[in-house]
Design a protein around this motif. Structure first.
Motif, PDB file in Angstrom:
ATOM      1  N   VAL A 229      -6.796   4.492   3.498  1.00 31.80           N
ATOM      2  CA  VAL A 229      -7.187   3.634   2.380  1.00 31.80           C
ATOM      3  C   VAL A 229      -8.696   3.443   2.442  1.00 31.80           C
ATOM      4  O   VAL A 229      -9.306   3.505   3.513  1.00 31.80           O
ATOM      5  CB  VAL A 229      -6.479   2.255   2.400  1.00 31.80           C
TER       6      VAL A 229
ATOM      7  N   CYS B 170       0.837  -1.213   0.000  1.00 29.71           N
ATOM      8  CA  CYS B 170       0.000   0.000   0.000  1.00 29.71           C
ATOM      9  C   CYS B 170       0.865   1.254   0.000  1.00 29.71           C
ATOM     10  O   CYS B 170       0.520   2.244  -0.639  1.00 29.71           O
ATOM     11  CB  CYS B 170      -0.922   0.022   1.217  1.00 29.71           C
TER      12      CYS B 170
ATOM     13  N   GLU C 277      -8.405  -2.868  -1.767  1.00 24.57           N
ATOM     14  CA  GLU C 277      -8.086  -1.561  -1.188  1.00 24.57           C
ATOM     15  C   GLU C 277      -7.483  -0.638  -2.227  1.00 24.57           C
ATOM     16  O   GLU C 277      -6.816  -1.073  -3.159  1.00 24.57           O
ATOM     17  CB  GLU C 277      -7.103  -1.706  -0.024  1.00 24.57           C
ATOM     18  N   SER C 278      -7.708   0.649  -1.985  1.00 22.34           N
ATOM     19  CA  SER C 278      -7.150   1.685  -2.842  1.00 22.34           C
ATOM     20  C   SER C 278      -6.784   2.876  -1.957  1.00 22.34           C
ATOM     21  O   SER C 278      -7.376   3.066  -0.888  1.00 22.34           O
ATOM     22  CB  SER C 278      -8.188   2.094  -3.883  1.00 22.34           C
TER      23      SER C 278
ATOM     24  N   ALA D  26       1.762   1.966  -3.517  1.00 16.21           N
ATOM     25  CA  ALA D  26       0.680   1.958  -4.502  1.00 16.21           C
ATOM     26  C   ALA D  26       0.499   3.327  -5.156  1.00 16.21           C
ATOM     27  O   ALA D  26       0.751   4.368  -4.547  1.00 16.21           O
ATOM     28  CB  ALA D  26      -0.620   1.530  -3.840  1.00 16.21           C
TER      29      ALA D  26
ATOM     30  N   ASP E  54      -2.041   6.102  -6.995  1.00 17.07           N
ATOM     31  CA  ASP E  54      -3.432   6.526  -6.853  1.00 17.07           C
ATOM     32  C   ASP E  54      -4.277   5.815  -7.907  1.00 17.07           C
ATOM     33  O   ASP E  54      -3.875   5.691  -9.060  1.00 17.07           O
ATOM     34  CB  ASP E  54      -3.556   8.039  -7.022  1.00 17.07           C
ATOM     35  N   GLY E  55      -5.427   5.318  -7.499  1.00 19.07           N
ATOM     36  CA  GLY E  55      -6.320   4.609  -8.408  1.00 19.07           C
ATOM     37  C   GLY E  55      -6.024   3.125  -8.528  1.00 19.07           C
ATOM     38  O   GLY E  55      -6.840   2.375  -9.058  1.00 19.07           O
ATOM     39  N   GLU E  56      -4.884   2.686  -8.061  1.00 16.65           N
ATOM     40  CA  GLU E  56      -4.530   1.263  -8.110  1.00 16.65           C
ATOM     41  C   GLU E  56      -5.350   0.508  -7.071  1.00 16.65           C
ATOM     42  O   GLU E  56      -5.554   0.986  -5.958  1.00 16.65           O
ATOM     43  CB  GLU E  56      -3.031   1.095  -7.825  1.00 16.65           C
ATOM     44  N   ILE E  57      -5.822  -0.682  -7.436  1.00 18.53           N
ATOM     45  CA  ILE E  57      -6.595  -1.517  -6.516  1.00 18.53           C
ATOM     46  C   ILE E  57      -5.737  -2.706  -6.116  1.00 18.53           C
ATOM     47  O   ILE E  57      -5.287  -3.464  -6.971  1.00 18.53           O
ATOM     48  CB  ILE E  57      -7.915  -1.990  -7.159  1.00 18.53           C
TER      49      ILE E  57
END
Length: 170
Positions: free
Chosen positions: A104, A61, A90-91, A64, A66-69
């Motif tokens: 998140v 996380c 989660e995003s 990660a 932005d916008g990635e799941i």
């Protein structure tokens, strides 16, 4: 109306900022109970074999976009002491001024029934293969569009062929 628990989690203070009504149904604990446990919730509720999965996910996380799941599955102990399988999606919801993830947004789904069905299918397939082997009977399927054959393991054994050999179309 969602099939799972929707929540916003504060990764700095280790607490839920928001959770829909489904959280207690899915997890087995209310948001207040989880927030009272804080970091101890991971060690006391997540199955010991899945704690590393959770910590690895928290590290993912941090990296990660932005916008990635991101998704992971794990077991959680219910109040009655039994474990059930969950899958989280989660995003990133919020970052601080330095770009670090501080919140998140996620949905948690109970996948316990699906896991049990998958395990039963694996067991049935194992029994089916044992039965084919005992009676020395195999099977095959042909995809008419591609003319590709799929053989059972026993078919290869019957014809004494290596499983990775290709059959000619004669």
């Amino acid at each position: 109306t969602l099939p799972g628990a929707l929540y916003i989690f504060d990764t700095v203070n280790y607490q839920n900022l928001y959770a829909n009504e489904q959280l207690e149904t899915v997890i087995g604990y209310s948001p207040a109970e989880l927030n009272a446990m804080r970091e101890k919730a991971v060690e006391s509720l997540i199955h010991p074999e899945d704690v590393l999965v959770f910590h690895d996910h928290r590290e993912r996380c941090k990296q990660a976009k932005d916008g990635e799941i991101l998704s992971y599955k794990y077991r959680v102990r219910s109040k009655d002491g039994t474990y059930k399988w969950l899958r989280n999606f989660e995003s990133i919801f919020k970052r601080n001024a330095d770009g670090e993830v501080i919140q998140v947004i996620a949905i948690t789904l109970n996948i316990d029934a699906e896991r049990k069905i998958a395990e039963q299918l694996r067991q049935n397939e194992k029994l089916y293969k044992q039965a084919q082997s005992l009676v020395q009977m195999g099977n095959w399927v042909m995809d008419l569009a591609t003319r590709q054959f799929t053989w059972s393991d026993e078919m290869y054994a019957i014809y004494e062929l290596d499983k990775f050999e290709k059959m000619s179309e004669e």
